[in-house]
Scaffold this motif. Structure first.
Motif, PDB file in Angstrom:
ATOM      1  N   ALA A 195     -35.089  -3.416  93.010  1.00 11.24           N
ATOM      2  CA  ALA A 195     -36.060  -3.974  92.138  1.00 11.24           C
ATOM      3  C   ALA A 195     -37.311  -3.686  92.356  1.00 11.24           C
ATOM      4  O   ALA A 195     -38.120  -3.474  91.257  1.00 11.24           O
ATOM      5  N   PHE A 220     -33.136  -5.710  96.503  1.00 13.21           N
ATOM      6  CA  PHE A 220     -34.519  -5.712  96.441  1.00 13.21           C
ATOM      7  C   PHE A 220     -35.291  -4.474  96.530  1.00 13.21           C
ATOM      8  O   PHE A 220     -36.372  -4.325  95.757  1.00 13.21           O
ATOM      9  N   THR A 244     -38.736 -10.873  91.420  1.00 12.57           N
ATOM     10  CA  THR A 244     -37.541 -10.230  91.771  1.00 12.57           C
ATOM     11  C   THR A 244     -37.616  -9.518  93.217  1.00 12.57           C
ATOM     12  O   THR A 244     -36.601  -9.069  93.542  1.00 12.57           O
TER      13      THR A 244
END
Length: 682
Positions: free
Chosen positions: A354, A351, A332
């Motif tokens: 994540a 991102f 991810t």
């Protein structure tokens, strides 16, 4: 006719463009001749062929993987020293390495360390230890295991050939187009890189499938998933990552090859292609690859910390779920590798968050390991020293990673040496220290004698101090703005830090030299440090329940598992070292020449594709295909070890085990340790 026979290969391919390149090529050629001559002198070719190259025994294949890794590690370390030396003398000077040669070095260094040092090392450890840990006789597909090694070794061979004929790519280990397209890199360097990586990625994908099926289908009776050792759990997680992460790399390199060979323009902006497609596919592989490299070390530390603390691993279930979480989250976060390439702030934020989340399961692991050590009967062995250094140094690298997960901070340090420092801060204390810890830990099991502890400590200190000196200054250089891959610079502030980094590189070279000395000394002293009984560390898992080295069949009868730390519980309950009621014949896979044939044909094919020698490429593929077809007609694919032979082997081992007095774990580094250390169960 010459074009047909030799393609683009000509006299100009010899490495006479640089004295350093000529010397390096000479070392490779002389070394290969020297090894072949030594094997011939000791008349070792028949044994090498029958016991190693054609063997389908997972333990021998694992050892061969590690041999490949150590050879490639030596080359990559020498290249790292040259890179650091060039940067020391590169202040307002062109130094001793021309820009193109310098660019080749950082490309080969990165490519080797990721694909031909790290991957073979971790696959080798898994190959050796994982089937033993789960109570299996071998992996599910022994022949595929040999072929996987052949693909990896053929890629490594292409890397070594590139030292002797032609030049390697200057496009970095990630090979970004458009620079690696034919228009900007018309020589064969990128082609060497493409085919070496393609062969490696195919071999690794097959290994991932093999290991996953082995863990799902080959576990001993009672070895439920949540009774597996953590090392085997990480093997499962890594196998799944490899299965899904390696194909994007294979596809990306093959599409780049089509761009270069057939003018397809997959990645050519303005010609219907998009170079960002390559970058997305590469990092769709590349970030899971980071955890493919780190998770095996986490598994090793879980084994060594529990063993050398004489305690049951604390937080087993949380460690399992942390490993699974890391594996899932690794898919991810790939976009954080190109925060600066134009996507929106919202995408970067997603991102970035994540990426930061991965710190949570990693932190869980660190705390579980520290709590395992708490009030343990700790012995600071070589493997435990690496684990302790890892927990300190890895936390520093993890903190830097959380900083870089912030897109704003990443914009400031992107493409600087801060990134190089962070990357190495994760992979050296993480991956390499973990692999060295596993090497010292399982070496006695593999060869039947212990590594010299004194030299092992010297190796550790050289690695640890050398790492700090080599890479901590790079954080400062990155904050000061020094770009990575700098062959020459004009800012005087950089110079002191580059000198310190060079000292660190020399210390790491000292570690490699000490490793060679340690191995030589250990072989010389092997009779005094023999541990045939097979349990020199008071081990907890099933691999320590058999002799050292283990018999080809691993277990006379498949063990029945009732709990975690199965062998340790058996020792405490008096069930260890018992002969089975009956012995039965054991069927194992017979040797096969298909592995070494595959290696030779893939080297020939990769070399031919690199130099456009089309007849050789076709011949190599045909021979490989013919070998696979011929194997399918072979009816003699198994060998049987008779019950009497198994009884003789086991009786000899059990007699030695019963005659060997247990020694306290505090004496495990002395010559009293003959492979039966004893502690207390906690």
């Amino acid at each position: 006719m010459t074009l047909f026979l030799f393609g683009k290969l000509s006299y100009g391919a010899f490495p006479f463009y640089s004295l350093i390149a000529t010397f390096a090529a000479s070392i490779v050629v002389i070394g290969a001749i020297g090894v072949a001559g030594f094997i011939t002198w000791i008349r070792g070719w028949p044994a090498l062929w029958s016991k190693w190259l054609t063997s389908l025994d997972h333990k021998r294949i694992g050892i061969m993987y590690i041999v490949v890794s150590f050879v490639m590690l030596a080359r990559a370390l020498i290249e790292a020293v040259l890179i650091r030396a060039q940067q020391v003398v590169g202040y307002r000077s062109s130094g001793f390495l021309p820009p193109e040669h310098f660019a080749q070095l950082f490309t080969t260094h990165g490519t080797i360390m990721i694909f031909f040092m790290a991957m073979p090392f971790l696959i080798g450890l898994y190959n050796f230890a994982m089937p033993l840990q789960i109570g299996a006789r071998d992996v599910s597909y022994p022949l595929l295991n040999s072929i996987s090694l052949a693909f990896t070794a053929s890629g490594a061979a292409l890397m070594m050939i590139s030292l002797c004929l032609g030049k390697f790519s200057t496009g970095g280990w990630s090979g970004y187009p458009p620079y690696t397209e034919l228009q900007f890199s018309p020589d064969v360097g990128v082609d060497y890189w493409i085919w070496a990586l393609t062969l490696s990625s195919i071999g690794n994908t097959m290994t991932g499938i093999n290991f996953a099926v082995t863990i799902y289908k080959k576990r001993a009776p009672g070895m439920y998933l949540f009774r597996m050792p953590l090392f085997s759990w990480t093997a499962l997680c890594v196998s799944i990552l490899v299965i899904f992460a390696m194909p994007p790399l294979t596809v990306a390199t093959l599409m780049l090859a089509l761009d270069r060979y057939t003018d397809m323009h997959f990645f050519t902006n303005g010609q219907g292609g998009n170079m960002m497609n390559y970058i997305n596919m590469f990092w769709l592989f590349g970030h899971p690859e980071v955890y493919i490299l780190i998770l095996p070390a986490f598994g090793v530390y879980s084994e060594t910390i529990a063993t050398f603390s004489s305690k049951t691993l604390y937080g087993y279930t949380s460690l399992v779920w942390a490993s699974v979480s890391i594996a899932v989250l690794s898919f991810t976060v790939w976009v954080h590798h190109f925060f600066t390439m134009g996507q929106s702030g919202n995408i970067n934020a997603v991102f970035g968050i994540a990426t930061m989340l991965i710190a949570i399961p990693t932190g869980v692991k660190i705390y579980d390991w520290m709590l395992t050590m708490y009030r343990g009967r700790i012995r600071m062995s070589g493997p435990m020293l690496y684990a302790s250094a890892f927990m300190i140094l890895f936390a520093v690298g993890g903190g830097a990673g959380v900083l870089m997960a912030n897109p704003g901070f990443d914009y400031q340090v992107h493409n600087t040496l801060f990134l190089v420092a962070h990357f190495h801060n994760m992979l050296i204390p993480g991956l390499l220290f973990g692999m060295l810890s596993g090497y010292h830990y399982w070496f006695p099991k593999a060869f039947g004698f212990r590594l010299n502890e004194k030299w092992g400590r010297a190796v550790f200190w050289f690695w640890s101090i050398g790492f700090v000196f080599a890479f901590m200054p790079l954080y400062a250089l990155g904050m000061l703005g020094m770009p990575r891959r700098s062959q020459e610079y004009f800012e005087p502030t950089y110079l002191p830090y580059t000198i310190v980094a060079m000292i660190g590189a020399l210390l790491i070279t000292g570690a490699l030299i000490c490793m060679v000395i340690q191995l030589v000394v250990s072989i010389r002293e092997r009779h005094a440090t023999n541990v045939f009984v097979g349990d020199p560390w008071d081990g907890r898992t099933l691999e320590w329940s058999v002799s050292a080295p283990p018999p080809e069949y691993n277990f006379a009868t498949l063990p029945k598992v009732d709990d975690r730390d199965a062998f340790y519980v058996d020792k405490c309950n008096g069930r260890a070292y018992r002969a089975p009621d009956t012995y039965e014949p054991i069927t194992l896979p017979a040797n096969s020449p298909l592995g070494p044939v595959t290696c030779l044909t893939m080297v020939a094919t990769g070399f031919a594709l690199t130099w456009h020698i089309w007849w050789l490429a076709v011949l190599g593929i045909l021979v490989f295909t013919g070998g696979v077809i011929a194997r399918s007609f072979n009816r003699h694919t198994e060998q049987t070890i008779s019950a009497d032979e198994v009884r003789d082997i086991e009786t000899r081992w059990l007699k030695t085990a019963h005659e060997t007095p247990p020694i306290p774990v505090e004496a495990e580094f002395s010559n009293l340790n003959r492979g039966r250390a004893a502690g207390v169960l906690k």
